[in-house]
Design a protein around this motif. Structure first.
Motif, PDB file in Angstrom:
ATOM      1  N   ARG A 166       0.809  -1.226   0.000  1.00  0.00           N
ATOM      2  CA  ARG A 166       0.000   0.000   0.000  1.00  0.00           C
ATOM      3  C   ARG A 166       0.840   1.273   0.000  1.00  0.00           C
ATOM      4  O   ARG A 166       0.331   2.347  -0.333  1.00  0.00           O
ATOM      5  CB  ARG A 166      -0.895   0.024   1.250  1.00  0.00           C
ATOM      6  CG  ARG A 166      -1.851  -1.163   1.386  1.00  0.00           C
ATOM      7  CD  ARG A 166      -2.952  -1.128   0.353  1.00  0.00           C
ATOM      8  NE  ARG A 166      -3.987  -2.103   0.653  1.00  0.00           N
ATOM      9  CZ  ARG A 166      -5.132  -1.807   1.257  1.00  0.00           C
ATOM     10  NH1 ARG A 166      -5.381  -0.558   1.633  1.00  0.00           N
ATOM     11  NH2 ARG A 166      -6.033  -2.741   1.482  1.00  0.00           N
ATOM     12  N   LEU A 167       2.094   1.189   0.406  1.00  0.00           N
ATOM     13  CA  LEU A 167       2.921   2.379   0.588  1.00  0.00           C
ATOM     14  C   LEU A 167       3.123   3.194  -0.691  1.00  0.00           C
ATOM     15  O   LEU A 167       3.083   4.432  -0.629  1.00  0.00           O
ATOM     16  CB  LEU A 167       4.277   1.983   1.181  1.00  0.00           C
ATOM     17  CG  LEU A 167       5.255   3.129   1.453  1.00  0.00           C
ATOM     18  CD1 LEU A 167       4.657   4.138   2.425  1.00  0.00           C
ATOM     19  CD2 LEU A 167       6.573   2.580   2.012  1.00  0.00           C
ATOM     20  N   PRO A 168       3.358   2.581  -1.868  1.00  0.00           N
ATOM     21  CA  PRO A 168       3.604   3.406  -3.065  1.00  0.00           C
ATOM     22  C   PRO A 168       2.482   4.384  -3.380  1.00  0.00           C
ATOM     23  O   PRO A 168       2.745   5.507  -3.829  1.00  0.00           O
ATOM     24  CB  PRO A 168       3.773   2.359  -4.177  1.00  0.00           C
ATOM     25  CG  PRO A 168       4.257   1.135  -3.480  1.00  0.00           C
ATOM     26  CD  PRO A 168       3.561   1.148  -2.152  1.00  0.00           C
ATOM     27  N   VAL A 169       1.237   3.992  -3.143  1.00  0.00           N
ATOM     28  CA  VAL A 169       0.113   4.894  -3.439  1.00  0.00           C
ATOM     29  C   VAL A 169       0.152   6.109  -2.521  1.00  0.00           C
ATOM     30  O   VAL A 169       0.059   7.257  -2.977  1.00  0.00           O
ATOM     31  CB  VAL A 169      -1.226   4.145  -3.291  1.00  0.00           C
ATOM     32  CG1 VAL A 169      -2.395   5.125  -3.464  1.00  0.00           C
ATOM     33  CG2 VAL A 169      -1.325   3.031  -4.311  1.00  0.00           C
ATOM     34  N   THR A 170       0.308   5.863  -1.214  1.00  0.00           N
ATOM     35  CA  THR A 170       0.340   6.970  -0.262  1.00  0.00           C
ATOM     36  C   THR A 170       1.579   7.838  -0.461  1.00  0.00           C
ATOM     37  O   THR A 170       1.502   9.067  -0.375  1.00  0.00           O
ATOM     38  CB  THR A 170       0.297   6.426   1.173  1.00  0.00           C
ATOM     39  OG1 THR A 170      -0.921   5.702   1.358  1.00  0.00           O
ATOM     40  CG2 THR A 170       0.350   7.560   2.191  1.00  0.00           C
ATOM     41  N   ALA A 171       2.725   7.207  -0.712  1.00  0.00           N
ATOM     42  CA  ALA A 171       3.953   7.980  -0.928  1.00  0.00           C
ATOM     43  C   ALA A 171       3.844   8.839  -2.179  1.00  0.00           C
ATOM     44  O   ALA A 171       4.280  10.005  -2.193  1.00  0.00           O
ATOM     45  CB  ALA A 171       5.147   7.033  -1.028  1.00  0.00           C
ATOM     46  N   GLY A 172       3.269   8.282  -3.252  1.00  0.00           N
ATOM     47  CA  GLY A 172       3.083   9.067  -4.470  1.00  0.00           C
ATOM     48  C   GLY A 172       2.150  10.233  -4.255  1.00  0.00           C
ATOM     49  O   GLY A 172       2.410  11.355  -4.726  1.00  0.00           O
ATOM     50  N   LEU A 173       1.056  10.002  -3.538  1.00  0.00           N
ATOM     51  CA  LEU A 173       0.106  11.077  -3.247  1.00  0.00           C
ATOM     52  C   LEU A 173       0.744  12.144  -2.370  1.00  0.00           C
ATOM     53  O   LEU A 173       0.579  13.356  -2.617  1.00  0.00           O
ATOM     54  CB  LEU A 173      -1.126  10.494  -2.558  1.00  0.00           C
ATOM     55  CG  LEU A 173      -2.173  11.494  -2.066  1.00  0.00           C
ATOM     56  CD1 LEU A 173      -2.727  12.323  -3.214  1.00  0.00           C
ATOM     57  CD2 LEU A 173      -3.307  10.769  -1.338  1.00  0.00           C
ATOM     58  N   ALA A 174       1.491  11.730  -1.341  1.00  0.00           N
ATOM     59  CA  ALA A 174       2.124  12.693  -0.431  1.00  0.00           C
ATOM     60  C   ALA A 174       3.159  13.533  -1.158  1.00  0.00           C
ATOM     61  O   ALA A 174       3.226  14.760  -0.985  1.00  0.00           O
ATOM     62  CB  ALA A 174       2.764  11.947   0.738  1.00  0.00           C
ATOM     63  N   GLY A 175       3.990  12.890  -1.981  1.00  0.00           N
ATOM     64  CA  GLY A 175       5.004  13.635  -2.723  1.00  0.00           C
ATOM     65  C   GLY A 175       4.403  14.583  -3.743  1.00  0.00           C
ATOM     66  O   GLY A 175       4.864  15.730  -3.901  1.00  0.00           O
ATOM     67  N   TYR A 176       3.377  14.131  -4.445  1.00  0.00           N
ATOM     68  CA  TYR A 176       2.698  14.958  -5.439  1.00  0.00           C
ATOM     69  C   TYR A 176       2.059  16.178  -4.764  1.00  0.00           C
ATOM     70  O   TYR A 176       2.181  17.314  -5.255  1.00  0.00           O
ATOM     71  CB  TYR A 176       1.644  14.113  -6.139  1.00  0.00           C
ATOM     72  CG  TYR A 176       1.132  14.649  -7.461  1.00  0.00           C
ATOM     73  CD1 TYR A 176       1.511  15.905  -7.941  1.00  0.00           C
ATOM     74  CD2 TYR A 176       0.271  13.898  -8.237  1.00  0.00           C
ATOM     75  CE1 TYR A 176       1.051  16.384  -9.152  1.00  0.00           C
ATOM     76  CE2 TYR A 176      -0.210  14.364  -9.452  1.00  0.00           C
ATOM     77  CZ  TYR A 176       0.176  15.607  -9.899  1.00  0.00           C
ATOM     78  OH  TYR A 176      -0.282  16.083 -11.105  1.00  0.00           O
ATOM     79  N   ALA A 177       1.394  15.952  -3.643  1.00  0.00           N
ATOM     80  CA  ALA A 177       0.748  17.058  -2.922  1.00  0.00           C
ATOM     81  C   ALA A 177       1.785  18.053  -2.411  1.00  0.00           C
ATOM     82  O   ALA A 177       1.572  19.274  -2.472  1.00  0.00           O
ATOM     83  CB  ALA A 177      -0.090  16.512  -1.768  1.00  0.00           C
ATOM     84  N   LEU A 178       2.907  17.545  -1.894  1.00  0.00           N
ATOM     85  CA  LEU A 178       3.948  18.456  -1.405  1.00  0.00           C
ATOM     86  C   LEU A 178       4.544  19.266  -2.547  1.00  0.00           C
ATOM     87  O   LEU A 178       4.848  20.458  -2.381  1.00  0.00           O
ATOM     88  CB  LEU A 178       5.038  17.656  -0.693  1.00  0.00           C
ATOM     89  CG  LEU A 178       6.161  18.491  -0.075  1.00  0.00           C
ATOM     90  CD1 LEU A 178       5.619  19.377   1.051  1.00  0.00           C
ATOM     91  CD2 LEU A 178       7.283  17.598   0.453  1.00  0.00           C
ATOM     92  N   LEU A 179       4.730  18.641  -3.705  1.00  0.00           N
ATOM     93  CA  LEU A 179       5.253  19.363  -4.871  1.00  0.00           C
ATOM     94  C   LEU A 179       4.321  20.507  -5.263  1.00  0.00           C
ATOM     95  O   LEU A 179       4.772  21.634  -5.527  1.00  0.00           O
ATOM     96  CB  LEU A 179       5.415  18.383  -6.037  1.00  0.00           C
ATOM     97  CG  LEU A 179       5.937  18.969  -7.350  1.00  0.00           C
ATOM     98  CD1 LEU A 179       7.352  19.525  -7.165  1.00  0.00           C
ATOM     99  CD2 LEU A 179       5.927  17.913  -8.454  1.00  0.00           C
ATOM    100  N   ILE A 180       3.018  20.241  -5.304  1.00  0.00           N
ATOM    101  CA  ILE A 180       2.050  21.298  -5.617  1.00  0.00           C
ATOM    102  C   ILE A 180       2.082  22.379  -4.550  1.00  0.00           C
ATOM    103  O   ILE A 180       2.046  23.582  -4.852  1.00  0.00           O
ATOM    104  CB  ILE A 180       0.638  20.696  -5.745  1.00  0.00           C
ATOM    105  CG1 ILE A 180       0.574  19.745  -6.930  1.00  0.00           C
ATOM    106  CG2 ILE A 180      -0.413  21.798  -5.886  1.00  0.00           C
ATOM    107  CD1 ILE A 180      -0.750  19.008  -7.048  1.00  0.00           C
ATOM    108  N   THR A 181       2.166  21.965  -3.279  1.00  0.00           N
ATOM    109  CA  THR A 181       2.170  22.924  -2.171  1.00  0.00           C
ATOM    110  C   THR A 181       3.333  23.896  -2.278  1.00  0.00           C
ATOM    111  O   THR A 181       3.163  25.112  -2.165  1.00  0.00           O
ATOM    112  CB  THR A 181       2.243  22.175  -0.831  1.00  0.00           C
ATOM    113  OG1 THR A 181       1.080  21.349  -0.690  1.00  0.00           O
ATOM    114  CG2 THR A 181       2.301  23.144   0.333  1.00  0.00           C
ATOM    115  N   VAL A 182       4.529  23.365  -2.500  1.00  0.00           N
ATOM    116  CA  VAL A 182       5.724  24.210  -2.568  1.00  0.00           C
ATOM    117  C   VAL A 182       5.733  25.035  -3.848  1.00  0.00           C
ATOM    118  O   VAL A 182       6.048  26.231  -3.831  1.00  0.00           O
ATOM    119  CB  VAL A 182       6.989  23.342  -2.464  1.00  0.00           C
ATOM    120  CG1 VAL A 182       8.241  24.191  -2.665  1.00  0.00           C
ATOM    121  CG2 VAL A 182       7.036  22.639  -1.113  1.00  0.00           C
ATOM    122  N   ALA A 183       5.384  24.397  -4.976  1.00  0.00           N
ATOM    123  CA  ALA A 183       5.417  25.094  -6.265  1.00  0.00           C
ATOM    124  C   ALA A 183       4.437  26.255  -6.311  1.00  0.00           C
ATOM    125  O   ALA A 183       4.676  27.255  -7.002  1.00  0.00           O
ATOM    126  CB  ALA A 183       5.122  24.113  -7.392  1.00  0.00           C
TER     127      ALA A 183
END
Length: 318
Positions: free
Chosen positions: A97-114
């Protein structure tokens, strides 16, 4: 040596924190009503011998200290046991299950910072103007909207009505995964980006009256270079703290967004494991979340040493 001492102290405090967290979690699960044997048997008729056999298999009748000590001994060796519900190793269940949550967390953080960092800097550069007021108002609105409510709005507007994005699932190929995780990442990042905007604006405005910026203006440097070249780096510390904590929050607290978009990540796994009284899975997930928070805080401390020489010299001096 001072930096190594700092890291050693942080790690020692982390071990104590994780130990307390594991005891509390294990105790609350054991004390909660019901038992794993009820989940395994469901509505099927059972005899007292069958229930006793299940309780003996999982050592459910052993005293709490003995059960916890047995679990802790296995966990120290990297063995978190077998899932009561799926009968698979807990490590494999989480790794699936980790890849889905890790991908979502990283994607959200990228949008947040950008979005958050440049928009916050733009708001600070135009302090008091129409653009600054519009950015501030939008940030307040986004902070007031819960992620699960925004998830429903995004699903209805962009997935159901317009059909631009998939309705549920995480996709298989990398491109499919990006398409499937875009709306969940936006739902998760909206309030976080608003938080970073306000943090970045406040940090940049605090620096506006500093001597080094005054001297830079006196030298006739372009306004854009002053804000981007000087103010941005010096305002990075509070933003770095918020960004690290948001990453930890995304990895451990995205369960509502995952539920709304039908993503089989760690959040959905935790909800199911709690309902099924799957103690090994819940215990491992809670420890995993605690370890992420501890690791992110340690990385933030180390990043401070790299970004700000004043912090580095202070650590060496102490």
């Amino acid at each position: 040596m001072a930096i190594l001492t700092l890291i050693s102290r942080r790690l020692a405090a982390a071990l104590v924190l994780l130990g307390v967290l594991s005891v509390l979690t294990y105790g609350l699960l054991v004390a909660s009503p019901g038992g794993p044997e009820q989940v395994l048997l469901g509505n099927r008729p059972s005899t007292a011998e069958t229930r006793a056999a299940i309780r003996a298999e999982y050592h459910l009748d052993d005293p709490f200290p003995l059960r916890y000590a047995r679990w802790l001994g296995d966990a120290v060796r990297g063995d978190f046991g077998i899932s009561i519900y799926s009968r698979e190793p807990v490590v494999d269940v989480i790794a699936d299950r980790l890849p889905v949550t890790a991908g979502l967390a990283g994607y959200a953080l990228l949008i947040t910072v950008a979005v958050g960092v440049p928009v916050g800097l733009v708001a600070a550069m135009g302090r008091g103007g129409t653009l600054d007021q519009g950015i501030t108002l939008t940030s307040l609105v986004l902070l007031a909207v819960p992620p699960f409510a925004l998830s429903i709005l995004l699903l209805y507007g962009f997935a159901v009505t317009l059909g631009w994005f998939p309705v549920f699932g995480a996709g298989e190929t990398p491109m499919e995964r990006i398409s499937h995780l875009t709306l969940p990442a936006i739902a998760l990042a909206a309030a976080q980006a608003a938080m970073v905007v306000r943090q970045m604006r406040a940090a940049a405005l605090d620096l506006a009256g500093q001597d080094f910026l005054t001297f830079a203006k006196a030298r006739g440097l372009p306004r854009r270079r002053i804000w981007i070249g000087y103010a941005l780096r010096n305002a990075a510390l509070p933003v770095l703290t918020v960004g690290g904590l948001l990453l930890a929050a995304n990895l451990t607290g995205a369960l509502f967004v995952e539920q709304a978009f039908g993503l089989h990540g760690l959040g959905a796994l935790l909800i199911g494991a709690v309902g099924q009284k799957d103690i090994p899975v819940v215990q491992a997930l809670v420890l995993f979340g605690g370890a992420i928070v501890v690791a992110v805080n340690l990385l933030i401390d180390l990043a401070y040493l790299v970004v700000d020489p004043r912090v580095r010299h202070g650590a060496v001096a102490s």
